[in-house]
Write an enzyme that holds these catalytic residues in place. Structure first.
Site, PDB file in Angstrom:
ATOM      1  N   ASN A  12       0.876  -1.119   0.063  1.00  0.00           N
ATOM      2  CA  ASN A  12       0.013  -0.041   0.043  1.00  0.00           C
ATOM      3  C   ASN A  12       0.765   1.283   0.010  1.00  0.00           C
ATOM      4  O   ASN A  12       1.484   1.568   1.221  1.00  0.00           O
ATOM      5  CB  ASN A  12      -1.039  -0.001   1.308  1.00  0.00           C
ATOM      6  N   TRP A  13       1.090   1.924  -1.034  1.00  0.00           N
ATOM      7  CA  TRP A  13       1.862   2.873  -1.448  1.00  0.00           C
ATOM      8  C   TRP A  13       1.303   4.293  -0.629  1.00  0.00           C
ATOM      9  O   TRP A  13       1.875   5.392  -0.419  1.00  0.00           O
ATOM     10  CB  TRP A  13       2.431   3.217  -2.744  1.00  0.00           C
ATOM     11  N   LYS A  14       0.195   4.208  -0.260  1.00  0.00           N
ATOM     12  CA  LYS A  14      -0.716   5.591   0.569  1.00  0.00           C
ATOM     13  C   LYS A  14      -0.411   6.740  -0.496  1.00  0.00           C
ATOM     14  O   LYS A  14      -0.380   6.357  -1.763  1.00  0.00           O
ATOM     15  CB  LYS A  14       0.162   5.631   1.839  1.00  0.00           C
ATOM     16  N   HIS A 101      -9.663   0.748   5.538  1.00  0.00           N
ATOM     17  CA  HIS A 101      -8.233   1.026   5.861  1.00  0.00           C
ATOM     18  C   HIS A 101      -8.168   1.921   7.299  1.00  0.00           C
ATOM     19  O   HIS A 101      -8.994   2.944   7.102  1.00  0.00           O
ATOM     20  CB  HIS A 101      -7.454   1.640   4.962  1.00  0.00           C
ATOM     21  N   GLU A 103      -6.703   4.377   8.044  1.00  0.00           N
ATOM     22  CA  GLU A 103      -6.394   5.867   7.797  1.00  0.00           C
ATOM     23  C   GLU A 103      -7.628   6.491   7.438  1.00  0.00           C
ATOM     24  O   GLU A 103      -7.745   7.493   7.587  1.00  0.00           O
ATOM     25  CB  GLU A 103      -5.046   6.146   6.850  1.00  0.00           C
ATOM     26  N   GLU A 175      -5.272  -5.255  10.817  1.00  0.00           N
ATOM     27  CA  GLU A 175      -4.425  -4.337  10.776  1.00  0.00           C
ATOM     28  C   GLU A 175      -4.565  -3.545  12.339  1.00  0.00           C
ATOM     29  O   GLU A 175      -5.215  -2.614  12.401  1.00  0.00           O
ATOM     30  CB  GLU A 175      -4.019  -3.219   9.933  1.00  0.00           C
ATOM     31  N   GLY A 181       2.391   2.001  10.832  1.00  0.00           N
ATOM     32  CA  GLY A 181       3.237   3.044  10.648  1.00  0.00           C
ATOM     33  C   GLY A 181       4.198   3.439  11.816  1.00  0.00           C
ATOM     34  O   GLY A 181       4.557   4.506  12.047  1.00  0.00           O
ATOM     35  N   SER A 220       3.514  -2.525  10.503  1.00  0.00           N
ATOM     36  CA  SER A 220       4.768  -2.325  10.433  1.00  0.00           C
ATOM     37  C   SER A 220       5.709  -3.863   9.993  1.00  0.00           C
ATOM     38  O   SER A 220       6.585  -4.486  10.579  1.00  0.00           O
ATOM     39  CB  SER A 220       5.152  -2.175  12.012  1.00  0.00           C
TER      40      SER A 220
HETATM   41  P1  PGA Z   1       2.778  -0.008   7.741  1.00  0.00           P
HETATM   42  O1  PGA Z   1       1.370   0.251   7.082  1.00  0.00           O
HETATM   43  O2  PGA Z   1       3.342  -1.165   7.179  1.00  0.00           O
HETATM   44  O3  PGA Z   1       3.752   1.246   7.426  1.00  0.00           O
HETATM   45  O4  PGA Z   1       2.718  -0.114   9.395  1.00  0.00           O
HETATM   46  C1  PGA Z   1       0.543  -0.781   6.950  1.00  0.00           C
HETATM   47  C2  PGA Z   1      -0.814  -0.248   6.226  1.00  0.00           C
HETATM   48  O5  PGA Z   1      -0.975   0.830   6.574  1.00  0.00           O
HETATM   49  O6  PGA Z   1      -1.615  -0.995   5.672  1.00  0.00           O
END
Ligand code: PGA
Length: 257
Positions: A12-14, A101, A103, A175, A181, A220
């Protein structure tokens, strides 16, 4: 009788990467993974919208390389400024998409109802949907992990046509919000317990295929912990953020034994 699809390694490149940077990353990955990915794995890239087409041109047609959208609006088209429709994702080469997700739940304030609409709409459209769920640290501290996971599954899947759900079209990503993150990975016991609970819930919801739906872990995931995580019971893939932004780290995760 359904079978569990290949282990999915999703990046997931966000909100990272220009088109040129995305092409560089995608082509580096394609080269690095060529001939190195085991037969039971596939790789999904989720670039920002502006890079979808260019990444599609770089990876599609390559063995076991897939493209997905990080988001979409649950309508076929219309006056929804700033949004993107599933058919536009498909037009750019996407076969997969995320919903729920953390976020989008916590930063963009998406409700369970909206997530449910997206999940159902995406499935109906024919996208493979990855529904993301996970508890906050506060919820974990208060002992409500199972309640939260069950609630997010129940609400997030409330609008799907249960009989039409198959492992080819739906995956779940666990998650824990506090692990995304932050560099804090959940303990193996916590991942096993959460995935076991999610599995039981899925079997309960979908007796015909719940035991074969993929459950990904995210939060992570790095090159040095991916192998261990991927070997845990009921872990059928990983959803990777930060470590998916570099060829070396993501290729190492995708090929972790
Ligand atoms: P991360 O993000 O690997 O940077 O913790 C995971 C995600 O948001 O899917």
């Amino acid at each position: 009788m359904s079978t569990t699809p290949k282990t999915l390694i999703a990046g997931n490149w966000k909100m990272y990467k220009t088109e040129a940077e995305a092409v560089e990353l995608a082509s580096g990955l394609a080269a690095s993974l060529h001939g190195n990915l085991s037969a039971d794995r596939e790789v999904l890239l989720l670039p920002p919208f502006t890079a979808l087409k260019a990444v599609a041109e770089t990876i599609l047609g390559r063995d076991k390389m897939l493209l997905g959208g990080q988001n979409f609006y649950p309508s076929s088209e219309g006056a929804f400024t700033g949004e993107i429709a599933p058919f536009m994702l498909a037009d750019a080469g996407c076969t997969h998409a995320l919903a729920g997700h953390s976020e989008r739940r916590h930063v963009l304030k998406e409700s369970d109802r909206f997530i449910a609409q997206k999940t159902a709409f995406g499935l109906q459209f024919g996208l493979h949907m990855i529904l993301c769920i996970g508890e906050t640290l506060d919820q974990r501290t208060h002992g409500s992990v199972e309640n939260v996971l069950k609630g997010q599954l129940r609400l997030g899947l409330a609008e799907v046509n249960k009989d039409e759900v198959t492992p080819e079209h739906l995956s779940i990503a666990y998650e824990p919000v506090w692990a995304i993150g932050t560099g804090k990975v959940a303990q193996n016991e916590d991942i096993i317990a959460a995935h076991d609970f999610i599995r039981k819930t899925l079997v309960d919801f979908f007796p015909h295929c719940g035991s074969n739906l993929r459950i990904l872990y995210g939060g992570s995931v790095k090159a040095d912990n991916a192998g261990t995580i991927l070997r845990l019971d009921n872990v059928n893939g990983v959803l990777v953020g930060g470590a998916s932004l570099q060829v070396e780290s993501f290729a190492a995760i995708a090929t972790a034994a």
